[in-house]
Design an enzyme around this catalytic site. Structure first.
Site, mmCIF file in Angstrom:
data_model
loop_
_atom_site.group_PDB
_atom_site.id
_atom_site.type_symbol
_atom_site.label_atom_id
_atom_site.label_comp_id
_atom_site.label_asym_id
_atom_site.label_seq_id
_atom_site.Cartn_x
_atom_site.Cartn_y
_atom_site.Cartn_z
ATOM 1 N N ASP A 3 1.007 -1.122 0.021
ATOM 2 C CA ASP A 3 0.183 0.025 0.196
ATOM 3 C C ASP A 3 1.043 1.254 0.014
ATOM 4 O O ASP A 3 0.405 2.212 -0.502
ATOM 5 C CB ASP A 3 -0.876 -0.037 1.306
ATOM 6 C CG ASP A 3 -2.080 -1.031 0.992
ATOM 7 O OD1 ASP A 3 -1.802 -1.888 0.111
ATOM 8 O OD2 ASP A 3 -2.894 -0.955 1.711
ATOM 9 N N CYS A 48 2.639 -7.530 4.647
ATOM 10 C CA CYS A 48 2.133 -6.037 4.324
ATOM 11 C C CYS A 48 0.623 -6.190 4.378
ATOM 12 O O CYS A 48 0.034 -7.322 4.617
ATOM 13 C CB CYS A 48 2.580 -5.917 2.845
ATOM 14 S SG CYS A 48 2.356 -4.008 2.460
ATOM 15 N N ASP A 49 0.035 -5.186 4.469
ATOM 16 C CA ASP A 49 -1.377 -5.155 4.865
ATOM 17 C C ASP A 49 -2.365 -6.099 4.198
ATOM 18 O O ASP A 49 -3.132 -6.740 5.181
ATOM 19 C CB ASP A 49 -1.901 -3.527 4.265
ATOM 20 C CG ASP A 49 -1.164 -2.333 4.732
ATOM 21 O OD1 ASP A 49 -0.359 -2.361 5.733
ATOM 22 O OD2 ASP A 49 -1.304 -1.326 4.672
ATOM 23 N N SER A 63 -6.108 4.422 5.337
ATOM 24 C CA SER A 63 -4.897 3.758 5.565
ATOM 25 C C SER A 63 -4.935 3.809 7.062
ATOM 26 O O SER A 63 -5.506 4.619 7.747
ATOM 27 C CB SER A 63 -3.558 4.450 5.240
ATOM 28 O OG SER A 63 -2.314 4.187 6.024
#
Length: 600
Positions: free
Chosen positions: A114, A155-156, A503
């Site tokens: 992201d 990661c996200d 985010s």
């Protein structure tokens, strides 16, 4: 031999347990009956001689071929620091599997990072990548008939994607987080990538020089690991322990810490124990476990993206747990972890204070979590936390009976502007109400241009629409815009609502996941400049001062926009994706399942 990590009260205790004084429990070796395992389809009987020939070609012995085959799935790539350490960690997981009489088989899947996809068209690929990760892990496991899974993610979207795959396949599984990044230092102060995003806004109004911006970008991310504050990656890492799919303490240790090897080794050994005892993800991820997961999100001031990912994980198990169910947990959970972006500390600090178990322990002790949920240790959450002691020598995590604020760091909203709900992170905010005229933008780029060009006014409610799961497509995050607002000093002077996402690094009065989204005729798509919008995070409402009659008249005049993506992955995603309320998923899930992969 299986490594069992007991509770502790501080990072020093955790280090001692994970590195030099881990309690080791010796168990009798288990003779696995291949006739009950998926790998029998590729390793057993005369008819599988060609299949075994391929395995011999990779250096496996006959003994290894006839042991359980364990998939070791990683999201390793060179896209971002979040994932760069996963290949090395996977090798340690494989040692753990082999040590416990299993045969590890490593494979990789994608990630879209992201932080690098942010602020441009690349962000349309982010949420869609969650589905691709889950799908690709499923297909690799199915195609090669692996019996169990250890999944490493950094990661996200890779964290929920991996957990979704585990629940979908329902083979014994252990989740491993790759660990967080260490904070950087700029002019003597600790910084994260959030500071760099906000520096862009400062630079745009002359509050930061070219030289300082260049220096900041070079020092903000000094190591491997995922973004260090309680953004989406660390939020979902916290979830992994609370929901029971990760070993205690394993999600808190930063990526550069050598003790991560101890957790990786333990995960490889533990998955074999789960295989022997037939404990599967759906035995672990129950409704109560999902409620526990939502609790730690709110208590830690975590990312609003968890309100997408928890329903998506629930969908894989056939459990009803939508945005409103998540919001109900948020409503009654105290905010107790003083973590960035709303607070002072980062993930490393919480780990050194006592880790995620310290957070879970105080929530359990004060009745906010269910202690009877099974976990990958083979014990309940309550049993795992029994030895965890409160650490008075820290102020990262507050006792649950003396919280930072009495309600959670994340709040669900509903009203005539969001009949299907919306979400806002309120951790660190002083004012929880806002009312003002709408300023409408049909893309994030249009709003970002207005912000950086200083063409917005105090008191406005900025509306970014047609950025939902279907309309984007891909439900982009808006960190570039929100960070620029804060950098300009406008973060608390305007509000922003969107059918897209934010985010975990976003702060301020920023409301995401507004549903129904504009692309399907939701009220957010019917707004006009000047319509008065009122947000009340205390009452949990999001309304526009329009009558039902006026809204209906506008809907009759509204025309659905054309999707510019006519082929490829984004076309496929837009064609299949569901509403944000239920997790923006692309398939019906466990509820309609006839036969699970684990039972093939």
């Amino acid at each position: 031999m299986f490594l069992r990590i007991e509770g502790g009260s501080s990072r020093q205790d955790a280090t001692a347990q994970g590195k030099s004084a881990a309690k080791v429990e010796v168990m009798d070796a288990k003779t696995f009956e291949k006739k009950r395992l998926p790998s029998r389809h590729v390793t057993e009987g005369p008819g599988r001689a060609p299949h075994r020939a391929f395995l011999y070609a990779m250096g496996l012995s006959s003994h290894e071929i006839h042991q359980p085959l364990v998939g070791v799935a990683t999201c390793w790539n060179e896209s971002a620091p979040c994932n760069i350490a996963l290949m090395r960690q996977a090798q340690v997981v494989k040692k753990g599997v082999a040590h416990a009489n299993g045969t590890p088989r490593e494979f990789c899947t994608i990630t879209v990072t992201d932080g690098i996809a942010m602020g441009h068209q690349g962000m349309k690929a982010s949420l869609a990548s969650r589905e691709v990760i889950a799908d690709s892990v499923e297909l690799s496991m199915r195609g090669h008939c692996y019996d169990a899974l250890v999944g490493l993610a950094g990661c996200d979207k890779s964290l929920p994607g991996m957990m979704m795959a585990m629940c979908r396949l329902n083979v014994p599984s252990v989740f491993i987080y790759g660990g967080s990044i260490l904070p950087g230092t700029f002019k003597g102060n600790p910084v994260t990538v959030q500071d760099v995003y906000e520096a862009v806004g400062m630079h745009s109004v002359g509050k930061m020089s070219d030289e300082d911006l260049e220096e900041l970008e070079k020092v903000a991310c000094p190591s491997a690991g995922a973004c260090g504050a309680q953004f989406t990656a660390n939020t979902m890492a916290t979830v992994s322990e609370a929901i029971g799919l990760a070993l205690p303490y394993s999600a808190g240790a930063p990526a550069p810490y050598e003790m991560r090897d101890q957790f990786c080794m333990a995960a490889g050994e533990k998955v074999m124990e789960l295989l022997a005892s037939e404990i599967r993800p759906r035995d672990i991820v129950t409704l109560k476990a999902l409620e526990n997961a939502a609790t730690v999100v709110a208590a830690s001031g975590g990312s609003t993206n968890a309100a997408l990912h928890l329903p998506a994980i629930a969908n894989e198990c056939g459990i009803d747990f939508d945005l409103f169910a998540v919001a109900e947990i948020f409503k009654k959970t105290p905010y107790i972890a003083d973590l960035k972006p709303g607070g002072k500390y980062v993930a490393k600090d919480m780990f050194e204070a006592g880790g995620i178990p310290l957070l879970i322990k105080t929530l359990l002790d004060h009745g906010f979590m269910h202690g009877d949920c099974m976990t990958v240790t083979g014990r309940t959450l309550g049993e795992n936390m029994a030895a965890v002691k409160w650490n008075d020598a820290q102020d990262v995590v507050y006792p649950a009976d003396r919280p930072i604020t009495p309600t959670g760091g994340v709040v669900g909203l509903k009203g005539n502007l969001a009949p299907d709900g919306a979400i806002v992170k309120v951790a660190g905010m002083e004012s929880l109400k806002f009312s003002g005229p709408a300023r409408c933008f049909d893309t994030e780029e249009a709003c970002f241009e207005a912000v950086t060009g200083q063409k917005i006014k105090e008191g406005e409610v900025l509306v970014i629409r047609y950025e939902g799961p279907r309309g984007g497509p891909g439900m982009r995050e808006m960190l570039s815009t929100t960070a620029a607002l804060y950098g300009q000093g406008m973060g608390d002077k305007v509000a922003l609502i969107t059918d897209g996402r934010f985010s975990g690094a976003t702060r301020g009065f920023c409301i995401g996941h507004v549903g129904p989204e504009a692309a399907v005729g939701g009220p957010i798509g019917l707004l006009k400049d000047g319509d008065v919008i009122t947000i009340d995070a205390v009452a949990g409402t999001l309304d526009v001062e329009l009558s039902d009659k006026e809204i209906e008249q506008r809907r009759k005049a509204w025309e659905a926009p054309d999707n510019p993506y006519k082929s490829g992955a984004l076309w496929k995603y837009a064609d299949q994706v569901g509403a944000a309320r239920t997790g923006a998923v692309t398939h019906p899930g466990g509820k309609v399942e006839v036969e699970c992969y684990a039972n093939v």
